[in-house]
Motif scaffolding. Structure first.
Motif, PDB file in Angstrom:
ATOM      1  N   SER A   1       0.835  -1.198   0.000  1.00 39.98           N
ATOM      2  CA  SER A   1       0.000   0.000   0.000  1.00 39.98           C
ATOM      3  C   SER A   1       0.870   1.248   0.000  1.00 39.98           C
TER       4      SER A   1
ATOM      5  N   ASP B   1      -2.250   9.258  -0.850  1.00 38.12           N
ATOM      6  CA  ASP B   1      -1.807   8.590   0.376  1.00 38.12           C
ATOM      7  C   ASP B   1      -0.352   8.895   0.725  1.00 38.12           C
TER       8      ASP B   1
ATOM      9  N   MET C   1      -7.164  18.995  -2.239  1.00 37.18           N
ATOM     10  CA  MET C   1      -8.607  18.804  -2.279  1.00 37.18           C
ATOM     11  C   MET C   1      -9.110  18.184  -0.971  1.00 37.18           C
TER      12      MET C   1
ATOM     13  N   GLN D   1     -11.760  10.876  -6.548  1.00 36.98           N
ATOM     14  CA  GLN D   1     -11.846  12.067  -5.697  1.00 36.98           C
ATOM     15  C   GLN D   1     -13.127  12.846  -5.967  1.00 36.98           C
TER      16      GLN D   1
ATOM     17  N   LEU E   1     -16.260  11.748  -3.861  1.00 32.33           N
ATOM     18  CA  LEU E   1     -16.294  11.730  -2.402  1.00 32.33           C
ATOM     19  C   LEU E   1     -17.468  12.511  -1.831  1.00 32.33           C
TER      20      LEU E   1
ATOM     21  N   ASN F   1      -5.451  -1.967   0.376  1.00 27.50           N
ATOM     22  CA  ASN F   1      -4.467  -0.903   0.531  1.00 27.50           C
ATOM     23  C   ASN F   1      -5.081   0.490   0.564  1.00 27.50           C
ATOM     24  N   ASP F   2      -6.384   0.573   0.397  1.00 24.65           N
ATOM     25  CA  ASP F   2      -7.027   1.877   0.268  1.00 24.65           C
ATOM     26  C   ASP F   2      -7.034   2.648   1.590  1.00 24.65           C
ATOM     27  N   LEU F   3      -6.810   3.940   1.479  1.00 22.87           N
ATOM     28  CA  LEU F   3      -6.934   4.801   2.645  1.00 22.87           C
ATOM     29  C   LEU F   3      -8.064   5.811   2.458  1.00 22.87           C
ATOM     30  N   LEU F   4      -8.134   6.384   1.268  1.00 24.93           N
ATOM     31  CA  LEU F   4      -9.046   7.501   1.029  1.00 24.93           C
ATOM     32  C   LEU F   4     -10.513   7.107   1.204  1.00 24.93           C
TER      33      LEU F   4
ATOM     34  N   LYS G   1     -11.357   6.471   4.788  1.00 25.06           N
ATOM     35  CA  LYS G   1     -11.412   7.690   5.596  1.00 25.06           C
ATOM     36  C   LYS G   1     -12.711   8.450   5.365  1.00 25.06           C
ATOM     37  N   VAL G   2     -13.171   8.452   4.122  1.00 23.79           N
ATOM     38  CA  VAL G   2     -14.348   9.257   3.814  1.00 23.79           C
ATOM     39  C   VAL G   2     -15.645   8.514   4.153  1.00 23.79           C
TER      40      VAL G   2
ATOM     41  N   THR H   1      -4.615   0.789   7.167  1.00 19.31           N
ATOM     42  CA  THR H   1      -3.884   1.924   6.594  1.00 19.31           C
ATOM     43  C   THR H   1      -4.079   3.173   7.448  1.00 19.31           C
TER      44      THR H   1
END
Lengths: 339, 384
Positions: free
Chosen positions: A159, A280, A299, B226, B229, B315-318, B321-322, B335
């Motif tokens: 990651s 990230d 953003m 993005q 979101l 592996n995702d974070l975004l 988080k959202v 993550t």
């Protein structure tokens, strides 16, 4: 309910529901709506076959429209509005034209992010493709090439956050006169005797240190694709070049490179797309401090730290605008193939 | 092929050496994390991880036994024992030793030194010591002895215990691990089912607007998530899903669909036309053709996409988080946990390295086990 259990239930409901939907809707179409028997059997079969594709497509189209197409439109709208708190305490979104864009373009952090992103867009695809090509060519004809490739490819599975930790350890700096545990500073202090440097705070160059992380991850991808392309080159062209007395470097640059140019472009654009969305790495390593801001993180900061949805959406639109040329190019290629 | 007579051997060597260098360069970062996760905090801050693989010289401050342990041997008072046992430190070989911090390497093993209180001490290479005095030892603690010892490589599983089993909510990855798994599995399986049906329709069914739909999917392939979101968060909050697993699963499904449909359609188009037409002639319905013929034949493509989606969601974070992580922090994923550790325990490399390694170990296993399908998927997705 425990979330893991909820997850299992969701799998069962989700998968079972999908299968049930597809099966039942097909049954309904064939048995009830347009049965393939009776006086109108032929017409009914034709009618059913007109409708069936849409039964197969419906869930996917619905999800795509709701989760990707609608947000694009909604983001355009949001980028033109501003949150206004009315006298009775409720908030509404009012149309403000291009005000958010104007506000954004007067923000130095935005221009820093734009400038850095351009820098990323040049350096990362170029280095990843170059290293990938080098690795692909070198491993092409050696006996343990596949093992070497798989080890260079490995960072793809890691990651961005994991990679951020890995590279923070490499860039680590300890106070002077103590043992340096980051390899870069250990070498630097060992060679020059200077004080160690906090690498991630060095202006301008810290961007480069962040880019190396992405290059490290993406090189494997470039290598795998380019290696397949190199294998696809007709042997005769190389044989002919050897007969004509070309040396290995001439063969590589004048015979092989032109033949895989199309693939290089594909690799380059794919990595460009990754770069435009890079979030990230910057978020975990510097969070845009010390002059390392990039658009995606800008953003995120606007949306969830400043809570300014208007400007946040405007910066999302900038990212969208930057990917649009690639989008158009992809669609044109796809249409060409369909013919 | 590239072997031109005469240049072969030197060039081949150059190639082998360059590849070794390249592989080492690419492995070095991950190796650092891996090795560090097996070292204690003291070891990590004492030396770079690359030094931990060989015996290292370290300055240790040890103590002889306390006066309470003295025995009388004729006219002498004696304290005997082993310095490393006394300190409960691992055994090591002593290179040099001293009795004051200013003269660390004053004596060789086997030498005898005279301490300030008049006693004499002899230290052997293995840490055995004998301290003698004509007068009775007094005080509570033993004399300090400074040794420069050669320590063998020493690794520990303590960090993994701390990160996985301690239950310390700040460091614990155990819960985050299960949360990540909870996000990942449905988010991998559901898009496959939905995409497979759509891909079949786009590949093998004739209907007006098919080309347009393929173009639509290709276009959505590059739309940055993005953009999605805020509108989707608003939507989720609006229809009452809020932040949670359901919304995250749906978001991952939506974001994964374009690639899934694209990969599967490209693969299904390449399946032999005869099989499908024969089945049609034999009276099979589209539904039967799909489940009995297309799905089993498409296994490689399904596996490719499954790996992509698994790696991406793990592996995702975004997105997490959202759409997932709320103020309670109960639904944190790995993550996110690591990013928080970077903030709260930025200097504690033993915890950070171990936490990061726990999170990357599963993708690494999947990667090495299923690499064939991953490569195939990459090639199908890009070389067009």
């Amino acid at each position: 309910m425990h979330p893991a259990f909820a997850g299992l239930v969701t799998i069962v409901i989700g998968v079972g529901g999908c299968l049930c939907y597809f099966w039942l809707s097909n049954q309904f179409l064939d048995k009830v709506l347009f049965p393939a028997k009776g006086p109108n059997a032929g017409r009914n079969i034709n009618r059913a076959n007109l409708i069936r594709p849409w039964l197969f497509l419906f869930p996917a189209l619905f999800a795509l429209s709701l989760y990707l197409a609608y947000p694009v439109v909604e983001t355009i709208r949001l980028s033109l509005t501003e949150r206004v708190t009315q006298t009775d305490g409720t908030t509404v979104y009012e149309f403000v034209g291009l005000k958010n864009y104007a506000q954004m373009s007067s923000d130095p952090k935005f221009w820093e992010a734009m400038f850095n992103n351009m820098f990323w867009l040049i350096v990362v695809p170029a280095l990843s493709t170059a290293f990938g090509l080098l690795a692909a060519q070198l491993t092409d004809r050696i006996s343990w090439g596949n093992i070497a490739k798989s080890l260079i490819f490995m960072p793809m599975a890691i990651s961005f956050v994991g990679a951020a930790v890995i590279w923070k350890l490499i860039y680590d700096a300890r106070p002077p006169d103590t043992s340096q545990i980051g390899v870069v500073n250990a070498i630097y202090v060992g060679l020059t005797g200077n004080d160690p440097v906090q690498l991630l705070t060095v202006p301008f160059w810290n961007n480069f240190f962040l880019m190396i992380v992405l290059v490290w991850i993406q090189t494997g991808f470039a290598m795998v694709i380019l290696s397949a392309a190199l294998r696809g080159i007709p042997e005769e062209t190389i044989e002919a070049a050897i007969v004509d007395g070309a040396n290995p470097f001439q063969i590589f640059f004048k015979i092989k490179m032109p033949q895989i140019m199309g693939t290089i472009v594909v690799v380059w654009t794919t990595i460009t797309l990754v770069v435009l969305k890079v979030f990230d790495i910057v978020f975990a390593m510097t969070n845009g401090q010390w002059g390392t801001q990039v658009l995606a993180n800008y953003m995120y900061t606007q949306l969830f730290v400043s809570r300014d949805w208007g400007v946040g959406s405007a910066s999302a639109m900038v990212i969208m605008l930057l990917v649009t040329p690639i989008l158009i190019w992809n669609v044109r290629n796809a249409r060409k193939e369909m013919r | 092929m590239d072997n031109i007579a005469g240049t072969k051997s030197s060039l081949t060597w150059a190639v082998h050496i360059s590849v070794v260098a390249l592989v080492l360069l690419w492995l070095f970062p991950t190796a650092g994390l891996f090795v560090s996760s097996f070292r204690t905090a003291d070891q990590i801050s004492a030396s770079g991880w690359w030094k931990s693989l060989t015996t290292s010289e370290q300055n240790l401050t040890l103590r002889a036994g306390a006066p309470a342990n003295q025995v009388q041997d004729g006219a002498l008072y004696v304290i005997e024992g082993n310095l490393f046992d006394e300190a409960e430190a691992p055994q090591a070989k002593i290179g040099t030793w001293g009795i004051s911090a200013r003269e660390l390497g004053a004596f060789q093993p086997g030498d005898t030194a005279e301490l300030r209180n008049g006693s004499k001490v002899t230290v052997q290479e293995n840490g055995d010591y004998r301290q003698t005095s004509e007068e009775e030892f007094s005080g509570r603690r033993g004399s300090r002895i400074f040794v420069n010892a050669e320590l063998p490589p020493d690794f520990t599983l303590e960090n993994y215990e701390q990160v996985l089993l301690s239950g310390n909510s700040q460091d614990s990855m155990a819960k985050a691990f299960f949360n990540t798994l909870t996000v990942t599995i449905p988010a991998t399986i559901i898009p496959i089912v939905i995409a497979a049906f759509a891909a079949y329709a786009l590949a093998w069914m004739d209907f007006p607007g098919r080309a347009l739909l393929v173009a639509f999917v290709v276009a959505l392939l590059v739309v940055p998530l993005q953009l999605a979101l805020i509108p989707l968060l608003k939507l989720h909050l609006g229809i009452g899903i809020g932040k949670g697993y359901l919304g995250t699963w749906m978001a991952h499904t939506g974001f994964g669909l374009p690639l899934a449909i694209y990969l599967l359609r490209n693969y299904m188009v390449g399946l032999p036309r005869d099989i499908i037409e024969n089945a049609r002639v034999d009276g099979a319905t589209d539904f039967q053709i799909f489940t009995k013929i297309i799905l089993p034949l498409s296994f490689p493509a399904l596996a490719s996409f499954a790996i992509f989606q698994f790696l991406w969601t793990w592996n995702d974070l975004l997105v997490a988080k959202v759409f997932l992580i709320d103020a309670s922090g109960q639904t944190t994923v790995m993550t996110n946990q690591i990013v928080e550790l970077l903030g709260t325990r930025g200097g504690n490399w033993e915890i950070l390295a171990t936490a990061a390694f726990v999170s990357i170990s599963v993708p690494l296993v999947v990667f090495f086990a299923m690499q064939k399908y991953l490569v195939r998927g990459l090639l199908a997705g890009s070389v067009k």
